[in-house]
Scaffold this motif. Sequence first.
Motif, PDB file in Angstrom:
ATOM      1  N   ALA A 151       1.471  -5.064  10.928  1.00 22.28           N
ATOM      2  CA  ALA A 151       0.464  -4.020  11.156  1.00 22.28           C
ATOM      3  C   ALA A 151       0.048  -3.269   9.886  1.00 22.28           C
ATOM      4  CB  ALA A 151       0.955  -3.049  12.224  1.00 22.28           C
ATOM      5  N   PRO A 152       0.992  -2.781   9.062  1.00 18.78           N
ATOM      6  CA  PRO A 152       0.558  -2.001   7.884  1.00 18.78           C
ATOM      7  C   PRO A 152      -0.365  -2.770   6.932  1.00 18.78           C
ATOM      8  CG  PRO A 152       2.881  -1.609   8.343  1.00 18.78           C
ATOM      9  CD  PRO A 152       2.459  -2.746   9.225  1.00 18.78           C
ATOM     10  N   PRO A 153      -0.039  -4.025   6.509  1.00 22.21           N
ATOM     11  CA  PRO A 153      -0.979  -4.722   5.613  1.00 22.21           C
ATOM     12  C   PRO A 153      -2.310  -5.066   6.281  1.00 22.21           C
ATOM     13  CG  PRO A 153       0.869  -6.161   6.200  1.00 22.21           C
ATOM     14  CD  PRO A 153       1.213  -4.799   6.672  1.00 22.21           C
ATOM     15  N   LEU A 154      -2.295  -5.421   7.567  1.00 19.72           N
ATOM     16  CA  LEU A 154      -3.551  -5.719   8.266  1.00 19.72           C
ATOM     17  C   LEU A 154      -4.434  -4.482   8.363  1.00 19.72           C
ATOM     18  CD1 LEU A 154      -2.378  -8.066  11.194  1.00 19.72           C
ATOM     19  CD2 LEU A 154      -3.857  -8.684   9.268  1.00 19.72           C
ATOM     20  N   ALA A 155      -3.825  -3.332   8.666  1.00 15.72           N
ATOM     21  CA  ALA A 155      -4.596  -2.090   8.765  1.00 15.72           C
ATOM     22  C   ALA A 155      -5.181  -1.709   7.411  1.00 15.72           C
ATOM     23  CB  ALA A 155      -3.705  -0.960   9.290  1.00 15.72           C
ATOM     24  N   GLU A 156      -4.432  -1.981   6.348  1.00 12.77           N
ATOM     25  CA  GLU A 156      -4.914  -1.652   5.005  1.00 12.77           C
ATOM     26  C   GLU A 156      -6.149  -2.482   4.653  1.00 12.77           C
ATOM     27  OE1 GLU A 156      -3.188  -1.617   0.427  1.00 12.77           O
ATOM     28  OE2 GLU A 156      -1.808  -1.653   2.124  1.00 12.77           O
ATOM     29  N   HIS A 157      -6.176  -3.739   5.067  1.00 17.21           N
ATOM     30  CA  HIS A 157      -7.288  -4.625   4.721  1.00 17.21           C
ATOM     31  C   HIS A 157      -8.472  -4.519   5.681  1.00 17.21           C
ATOM     32  CE1 HIS A 157      -4.236  -6.651   2.179  1.00 17.21           C
ATOM     33  NE2 HIS A 157      -5.286  -7.003   1.459  1.00 17.21           N
ATOM     34  N   PHE A 158      -8.189  -4.334   6.985  1.00 24.56           N
ATOM     35  CA  PHE A 158      -9.261  -4.414   7.989  1.00 24.56           C
ATOM     36  C   PHE A 158      -9.495  -3.110   8.732  1.00 24.56           C
ATOM     37  CE2 PHE A 158      -7.308  -8.698   7.707  1.00 24.56           C
ATOM     38  CZ  PHE A 158      -8.400  -9.383   7.171  1.00 24.56           C
TER      39      PHE A 158
END
Length: 395
Positions: A151-158
Motif C-alpha cells: 500500500a505505501p509505495p502504490l499510494a506514493e505513485h498513484f
Amino acid sequence: MTAQERRSSISLALIFALRMLGLFLVLPVFALEARKYPGGDDPALIGLAMGIYGLTQALLQLPLGMASDRFGRKRVIVLGLLVFAAGSLMAAQADSLTGLLVGRALQGAGAVSAAVTALLADQTRDGVRTKAMALVGGSIGLMFAVALVAAPPLAEHFGLSGLFTLTCALALAGVAVVLWVVPAESPRHADAPHGRLADVWRHADLLRLNLGVFVLHTVQLSMWVAVPTLLVQAGLPKSEHWHIYLPAVVLSFAMMGGLFSLERAGHLRAALLSSIALVLLVQVGLGLVTAQVAPQGLWWLGGLLFLFFCGFNALEASQPSLVSRTAPAAVRGAALGTYNTLQSLGLFAGGALGGALVRWGGPSSLFVVTSLLCAAWLALAWGMRPVARQGGHGH
C-alpha cells in the motif's frame, strides 16, 4: 476434496481475495491521503469515511444473504460485486472527502460475504468444509499481509484515487471469476421450502456463534488501536511493522493442519474452544506487557501476535463452517448473513471501543476489557453441542 470441491474452494477464495485486497490496500494509507482532499482537516469526517463501509455492509449482509436463499447465490454475488466496483469508481473520482465517504458507503452496499460463504457451503461436504473455509480465511489473511507491504509505495505513485481504481478493476475481475470459473450452482425451484428468519435467531448454537464472531472482531480491531504503539515502544519503527505481521500471519497458516486433524476426528467443538482460549491467553499476555509485568521485547510481542493469528485463523475457518452445518439448509444464506452482520458490527464496535478505552484508561484498561470479553465468550461457547459428522454433500 473432490475436483469440483477444490475448484469451488479455490475460485470462491479468489473472489474474497480480489475484493479484500482492494479494501486492505486503502486502509493503511487512507487517513494520511484523505487529508489532501477538501474537508480533510476534519479527523471525525475522515474516521466516518473509513468506518461507513463497515456500517453499510452490516446493514445489507442479512438482506443479501436471504436474497441468495431465494434467487440464487451467483446472481446475488455478481450484483454485489458490481455495486462494490461502482462505489470504488465513485471514490476514485471523488474530489472531496464527502465524495470519498459516499463512495465508501456504496462499496459497503456490495455485501456479498454471506452469499459467497453460503455458495461454498452448498458446494462442499461437511467433512471438508472447514478446510474450504480455511482457504477463504487464508486468502484474506494473505491479502492483508500483501496490502501492508504494497500500500505505501502504490499510494506514493498513484495516490488514493489510483488505489480505488485498482479496487474497481479487482472487483470486476471477481465478476469474471463468478461467471466463468465458479462451478454452476444447483437450480432453485419456486416451490422449494423457504425457512424463516426466526429459525435462525432462536437457534441457541447459532446465537453462540453469532455472538462469538462479534466478540472476535471487536477484540481484533480493539487490539490494533494499541499494538502499533507497543511495537514502536519495543524499538520497531512504524514503517517496519510488517516485519512482525507478515511472518506471524504466514507461520500461523502452517499451523492450520492441526485444526483439520481435529475436524477429521470429529472434534471441531474442541478446536473452537481451544482457539477461543488461545485468543484469551494473548489478551492476558498483552495486558501484562502494557502493565510492564511481562517484557516489551519484539520477540515476546511477535510470539503473542503469532499465537493470536493461530487462534484467529482457526476461528475464521471453523465458525462459518459450524454455522453452515448447524443452520437448516433453507435458511443457510440468512444464517450466514446474520453471522456476517455481527462480524461487521464487531469491527465497527471494536474501533469505537478500542479508541475510547485507550483514551480514558490507557492500553492496560483495553486489554482488561478484551480479556473479559474473551472469557465471557469462552463460557458461552462451552455449552455448544458437538456437531454431528456427516459425509454427504451439503446441498
